[in-house]
Design an enzyme around this catalytic site. Structure first.
Site, short mmCIF file in Angstrom:
data_model
loop_
_atom_site.label_atom_id
_atom_site.label_comp_id
_atom_site.label_asym_id
_atom_site.label_seq_id
_atom_site.Cartn_x
_atom_site.Cartn_y
_atom_site.Cartn_z
N ASN A 185 -8.44 0.56 30.45
CA ASN A 185 -8.17 0.39 31.88
C ASN A 185 -7.40 -0.88 32.20
OD1 ASN A 185 -8.76 0.75 34.90
ND2 ASN A 185 -9.81 -1.19 34.43
N SER A 228 -0.66 5.34 35.58
CA SER A 228 -0.33 5.11 36.98
C SER A 228 0.74 6.10 37.40
CB SER A 228 0.20 3.68 37.16
OG SER A 228 0.83 3.51 38.42
N TYR A 230 6.77 -2.21 34.51
CA TYR A 230 5.47 -1.57 34.75
C TYR A 230 5.59 -0.05 34.65
CZ TYR A 230 1.07 -0.44 37.16
OH TYR A 230 -0.17 0.07 37.49
N ALA A 243 7.79 1.63 32.95
CA ALA A 243 8.03 1.98 31.55
C ALA A 243 6.74 1.93 30.74
CB ALA A 243 9.07 1.04 30.96
N LYS A 249 3.62 2.25 31.83
CA LYS A 249 2.70 3.30 32.23
C LYS A 249 3.19 4.68 31.79
CE LYS A 249 -0.62 0.95 34.10
NZ LYS A 249 -1.97 0.93 33.47
N ILE A 274 -5.17 2.49 44.81
CA ILE A 274 -6.62 2.33 44.86
C ILE A 274 -6.94 0.92 45.37
CG2 ILE A 274 -8.76 2.49 43.54
CD1 ILE A 274 -7.17 5.11 43.63
#
Length: 246
Positions: free
Chosen positions: A85, A137, A151, A153, A155, A183
């Site tokens: 996570n 994500s 980010y 790339a 994810k 979230i």
């Protein structure tokens, strides 16, 4: 197998990871919940949640440090569930995106998941039991206006990692990917990537018309690590209020 079973959760100091840790500590499948985070606040979880929590201040981007943690956990309990996570995001326009920033975001968001899988899953495979959930994500599916191309790339790479691991670790270890939308976590509220107006505008685009609560994602992750998901592997599960519909 040893007498104890363990879950390993990265990015556990807050947000989705903390909610997952709380759920694992409350169930009867995991007697040890190893909580990894770069944030020293991870040490507070033991007092807050209970003695089954074993906190580790660890950067998932550090391959050897992750290996040391996994070795310590495995000395006391068999890892049954892994939740990748940990994540971070900072916006840079491509013209300002320097290699060290690119490397850091990929190191945490993608290589960190490899590091955990590299050390934790071979014993699970040998014991022929276990579940892995990698957290990605929507940025990896559709790109990100707020998180930057590095980010997005990283994810996106999580999807390939998940599917490759699912093929390698079957038939006894399942590997699935959960994809949260926006979230209510520190990444939303404290990173500077979102302001109140941007959040309100985004909510209007969602069929459920609100951002998600981290425990709503944690419940899906817990399910994917449990017996109810025994015939799921290589799956991508969106938990995004319908954001993936647009």
């Amino acid at each position: 197998m040893t007498a104890k079973t363990a879950a390993l959760v990265t990015g556990a100091a807050s947000g989705i990871g903390e909610c997952v840790a709380r759920r694992f500590a409350a169930d009867d499948r995991h007697e040890v919940v190893a909580c990894l985070d770069l944030d020293p606040a991870v040490h507070d979880l033991r007092d807050d949640i209970g003695p089954s929590v074993h906190p580790y201040e660890c950067d998932v981007a550090d391959h050897d440090a992750v290996g040391d943690v996994v070795q310590q956990v495995e000395a006391d309990a068999d890892i049954l569930s892994v939740v990748n996570n940990a994540g971070t995001s900072r916006y840079f326009w491509i013209g300002d995106l320097e290699p060290d920033e690119w490397d850091r975001i990929l190191d945490v968001n993608l290589t960190g998941q490899y590091n955990v899988a590299r050390h934790a899953t071979p014993p699970m495979f040998e014991r022929e039991a276990g579940s892995v959930v990698n957290v990605s994500s929507g940025a990896g599916q559709r790109g990100s206006a707020s998180g930057g191309v590095h980010y997005s790339a990283a994810k996106a790479g999580v999807f390939g990692l998940t599917k490759g691991l699912a093929k390698q670790l079957g038939p006894h270890v399942t590997v699935n990917c959960v994809v949260p939308g926006l979230i209510d976590t520190p990444l939303m509220s404290e990173s500077g990537l979102w302001d109140a107006a941007g959040i309100a505008e985004f909510e209007e685009t969602l069929p459920l018309e609100r951002v998600g609560d981290p425990d709503e994602v944690a419940r899906v992750i817990e399910f994917c690590c449990g017996p109810g998901a025994s015939y799921m592997t290589g799956s991508v599960v969106n938990v995004d209020g319908g954001g993936s519909l647009s």
